[in-house]
Design a protein around this motif. Structure first.
Motif, PDB file in Angstrom:
ATOM      1  N   ASP A 237       0.579  -1.300  -0.110  1.00  0.00           N
ATOM      2  CA  ASP A 237       0.145  -0.220  -0.043  1.00  0.00           C
ATOM      3  C   ASP A 237       0.772   1.227   0.199  1.00  0.00           C
ATOM      4  O   ASP A 237       0.474   2.343  -0.280  1.00  0.00           O
ATOM      5  CB  ASP A 237      -1.009  -0.038   1.369  1.00  0.00           C
ATOM      6  CG  ASP A 237      -2.091  -0.724   1.028  1.00  0.00           C
ATOM      7  OD1 ASP A 237      -2.317  -1.555  -0.093  1.00  0.00           O
ATOM      8  OD2 ASP A 237      -2.974  -0.987   1.810  1.00  0.00           O
ATOM      9  N   VAL A 238       2.001   1.215   0.272  1.00  0.00           N
ATOM     10  CA  VAL A 238       2.853   2.291   0.401  1.00  0.00           C
ATOM     11  C   VAL A 238       3.943   1.965  -0.624  1.00  0.00           C
ATOM     12  O   VAL A 238       4.377   2.926  -1.484  1.00  0.00           O
ATOM     13  CB  VAL A 238       3.730   2.496   1.853  1.00  0.00           C
ATOM     14  CG1 VAL A 238       4.821   3.647   1.903  1.00  0.00           C
ATOM     15  CG2 VAL A 238       2.484   3.000   2.830  1.00  0.00           C
TER      16      VAL A 238
ATOM     17  N   SER B  83       1.953   2.607  -4.164  1.00  0.00           N
ATOM     18  CA  SER B  83       0.805   3.277  -3.879  1.00  0.00           C
ATOM     19  C   SER B  83       0.385   3.940  -4.964  1.00  0.00           C
ATOM     20  O   SER B  83       1.089   4.195  -6.120  1.00  0.00           O
ATOM     21  CB  SER B  83       1.129   4.566  -2.788  1.00  0.00           C
ATOM     22  OG  SER B  83       0.001   5.242  -2.665  1.00  0.00           O
TER      23      SER B  83
ATOM     24  N   TRP C 296      -0.446   6.676  -5.157  1.00  0.00           N
ATOM     25  CA  TRP C 296       0.195   8.136  -5.133  1.00  0.00           C
ATOM     26  C   TRP C 296       1.369   8.373  -6.128  1.00  0.00           C
ATOM     27  O   TRP C 296       1.757   9.442  -6.274  1.00  0.00           O
ATOM     28  CB  TRP C 296       0.061   8.489  -3.750  1.00  0.00           C
ATOM     29  CG  TRP C 296      -1.122   8.939  -2.991  1.00  0.00           C
ATOM     30  CD1 TRP C 296      -1.722   8.092  -2.204  1.00  0.00           C
ATOM     31  CD2 TRP C 296      -1.933  10.171  -3.030  1.00  0.00           C
ATOM     32  NE1 TRP C 296      -3.094   8.654  -1.861  1.00  0.00           N
ATOM     33  CE2 TRP C 296      -2.995  10.089  -2.475  1.00  0.00           C
ATOM     34  CE3 TRP C 296      -1.488  11.420  -3.760  1.00  0.00           C
ATOM     35  CZ2 TRP C 296      -3.857  11.224  -2.292  1.00  0.00           C
ATOM     36  CZ3 TRP C 296      -2.460  12.514  -3.588  1.00  0.00           C
ATOM     37  CH2 TRP C 296      -3.436  12.304  -2.961  1.00  0.00           C
TER      38      TRP C 296
ATOM     39  N   ASP D 192      -2.753   0.889  -2.259  1.00  0.00           N
ATOM     40  CA  ASP D 192      -3.738   1.759  -1.297  1.00  0.00           C
ATOM     41  C   ASP D 192      -4.930   1.982  -2.167  1.00  0.00           C
ATOM     42  O   ASP D 192      -5.376   3.280  -1.892  1.00  0.00           O
ATOM     43  CB  ASP D 192      -2.878   2.822  -1.205  1.00  0.00           C
ATOM     44  CG  ASP D 192      -3.177   3.808  -0.276  1.00  0.00           C
ATOM     45  OD1 ASP D 192      -4.327   3.595   0.862  1.00  0.00           O
ATOM     46  OD2 ASP D 192      -2.818   4.888   0.030  1.00  0.00           O
TER      47      ASP D 192
ATOM     48  N   HIS E 189      -7.525   5.858  -0.431  1.00  0.00           N
ATOM     49  CA  HIS E 189      -6.149   6.284  -1.065  1.00  0.00           C
ATOM     50  C   HIS E 189      -5.582   7.134   0.219  1.00  0.00           C
ATOM     51  O   HIS E 189      -5.242   7.990  -0.012  1.00  0.00           O
ATOM     52  CB  HIS E 189      -6.121   7.040  -2.141  1.00  0.00           C
ATOM     53  CG  HIS E 189      -6.851   6.616  -3.411  1.00  0.00           C
ATOM     54  ND1 HIS E 189      -6.804   5.274  -3.570  1.00  0.00           N
ATOM     55  CD2 HIS E 189      -8.169   6.730  -3.998  1.00  0.00           C
ATOM     56  CE1 HIS E 189      -7.586   4.799  -4.809  1.00  0.00           C
ATOM     57  NE2 HIS E 189      -8.483   5.683  -4.771  1.00  0.00           N
ATOM     58  N   GLU E 190      -5.705   6.491   1.489  1.00  0.00           N
ATOM     59  CA  GLU E 190      -5.295   7.401   2.650  1.00  0.00           C
ATOM     60  C   GLU E 190      -3.845   6.924   3.245  1.00  0.00           C
ATOM     61  O   GLU E 190      -3.378   7.369   4.170  1.00  0.00           O
ATOM     62  CB  GLU E 190      -6.443   7.712   3.716  1.00  0.00           C
ATOM     63  CG  GLU E 190      -6.675   6.160   4.154  1.00  0.00           C
ATOM     64  CD  GLU E 190      -8.014   6.244   5.199  1.00  0.00           C
ATOM     65  OE1 GLU E 190      -8.522   7.574   5.362  1.00  0.00           O
ATOM     66  OE2 GLU E 190      -8.404   5.488   5.621  1.00  0.00           O
ATOM     67  N   ARG E 191      -3.619   5.605   3.082  1.00  0.00           N
ATOM     68  CA  ARG E 191      -2.251   5.046   3.832  1.00  0.00           C
ATOM     69  C   ARG E 191      -0.989   5.717   3.547  1.00  0.00           C
ATOM     70  O   ARG E 191      -0.306   5.890   4.509  1.00  0.00           O
ATOM     71  CB  ARG E 191      -2.364   3.466   3.575  1.00  0.00           C
ATOM     72  CG  ARG E 191      -3.600   2.821   3.861  1.00  0.00           C
ATOM     73  CD  ARG E 191      -3.583   1.285   3.824  1.00  0.00           C
ATOM     74  NE  ARG E 191      -4.745   0.454   4.362  1.00  0.00           N
ATOM     75  CZ  ARG E 191      -5.424   0.085   3.443  1.00  0.00           C
ATOM     76  NH1 ARG E 191      -5.246  -0.155   2.244  1.00  0.00           N
ATOM     77  NH2 ARG E 191      -6.779  -0.558   3.869  1.00  0.00           N
ATOM     78  N   THR E 192      -0.809   5.819   2.152  1.00  0.00           N
ATOM     79  CA  THR E 192       0.502   6.572   2.058  1.00  0.00           C
ATOM     80  C   THR E 192       0.501   8.149   2.567  1.00  0.00           C
ATOM     81  O   THR E 192       1.421   8.462   3.037  1.00  0.00           O
ATOM     82  CB  THR E 192       1.073   6.574   0.422  1.00  0.00           C
ATOM     83  OG1 THR E 192       1.052   5.258   0.075  1.00  0.00           O
ATOM     84  CG2 THR E 192       2.064   7.570   0.071  1.00  0.00           C
TER      85      THR E 192
ATOM     86  N   TRP F  34       1.043   7.809   6.157  1.00  0.00           N
ATOM     87  CA  TRP F  34       2.723   7.411   6.313  1.00  0.00           C
ATOM     88  C   TRP F  34       3.697   8.888   6.087  1.00  0.00           C
ATOM     89  O   TRP F  34       4.204   9.307   6.820  1.00  0.00           O
ATOM     90  CB  TRP F  34       2.908   6.609   5.411  1.00  0.00           C
ATOM     91  CG  TRP F  34       4.488   5.954   5.256  1.00  0.00           C
ATOM     92  CD1 TRP F  34       4.947   5.453   6.341  1.00  0.00           C
ATOM     93  CD2 TRP F  34       5.298   6.331   4.173  1.00  0.00           C
ATOM     94  NE1 TRP F  34       6.390   5.475   5.934  1.00  0.00           N
ATOM     95  CE2 TRP F  34       6.510   5.888   4.757  1.00  0.00           C
ATOM     96  CE3 TRP F  34       5.084   6.944   3.134  1.00  0.00           C
ATOM     97  CZ2 TRP F  34       7.678   5.970   3.912  1.00  0.00           C
ATOM     98  CZ3 TRP F  34       6.185   7.054   2.219  1.00  0.00           C
ATOM     99  CH2 TRP F  34       7.433   6.475   2.693  1.00  0.00           C
TER     100      TRP F  34
ATOM    101  N   GLY G 210      -8.543  11.543   1.097  1.00  0.00           N
ATOM    102  CA  GLY G 210      -7.116  11.286   0.760  1.00  0.00           C
ATOM    103  C   GLY G 210      -6.442  12.360   0.537  1.00  0.00           C
ATOM    104  O   GLY G 210      -5.281  12.526   1.213  1.00  0.00           O
TER     105      GLY G 210
END
Length: 186
Positions: A26-27, A30, A32, A38, A42-45, A48, A133
């Motif tokens: 997910d990172v 990503s 992103w 992710d 789309h919020e994990r990166t 982080w 996100g």
């Protein structure tokens, strides 16, 4: 930072924070940064990055640029290890040293370079939850801009302009697609 605080920041960089981009899909992959990880909000990166930006600058201010690789909780020599485990003395792969600032710069550079022509940052979504996100990336970019202001004013201005353009596009989108559900309650 010095003393106990520097030790805690170093431990954080040597732990999960400094390694997520090396193993967590997910990172590491990503959306992103052009990958497919992710999903959903789309919020994990972005979450982080919110922790990594201050960590990177605090370590840099203390003169810590790169940390030795860590496997698990142990700093270990690389190459052949003891044969006590019965694994036939397999070679331990050499892990990548941790450079928090390098990780942060790579992600932020990609995000800024891929801002939409309309000003939107990140993946395009629809519906009233599409704003969550990117809101976390805005916080990351504010931190980045503030930390870069004295040493790289143009970089700081670029991040600040990206935030402004995104907010203008978000305002435009919210005229036809307002916040809904849990996002509205926040």
């Amino acid at each position: 930072p010095r003393g106990w605080l520097l030790k805690q920041l170093t431990l954080q960089a040597e732990g999960l924070s400094g390694h997520l981009a090396q193993f967590w899909d997910d990172v590491m992959h990503s959306i992103w940064i052009g990958g497919s990880g992710d999903g959903g909000l789309h919020e994990r990166t972005p979450y982080w990055l919110n922790g990594m930006v201050p960590l990177a600058f605090l370590l840099s201010n203390a003169g810590v640029e790169e940390l030795d690789p860590v496997v698990g909780i142990y700093k270990a020599p690389w190459g052949k290890h003891g044969c006590l485990s019965g694994d036939g003395c397999k070679l331990i792969p050499t892990p990548t040293p941790v450079n928090v600032m390098s990780q942060v710069e790579a992600y932020i550079s990609y995000i800024l370079a891929h801002q939409g022509s309309d000003g939107w940052l990140g993946p395009n979504s629809s519906g009233g939850g599409q704003y969550w996100g990117p809101s976390n990336v805005l916080q990351t970019l504010w931190q980045w801009a503030e930390a870069k202001q004295a040493v790289a004013p143009a970089t700081s201005q670029n991040a600040t302009r990206a935030v402004l353009l995104h907010m203008l596009e978000q305002y435009r989108r919210m005229q036809s697609t307002p916040l809904t559900s849990w996002a509205q309650a926040r």
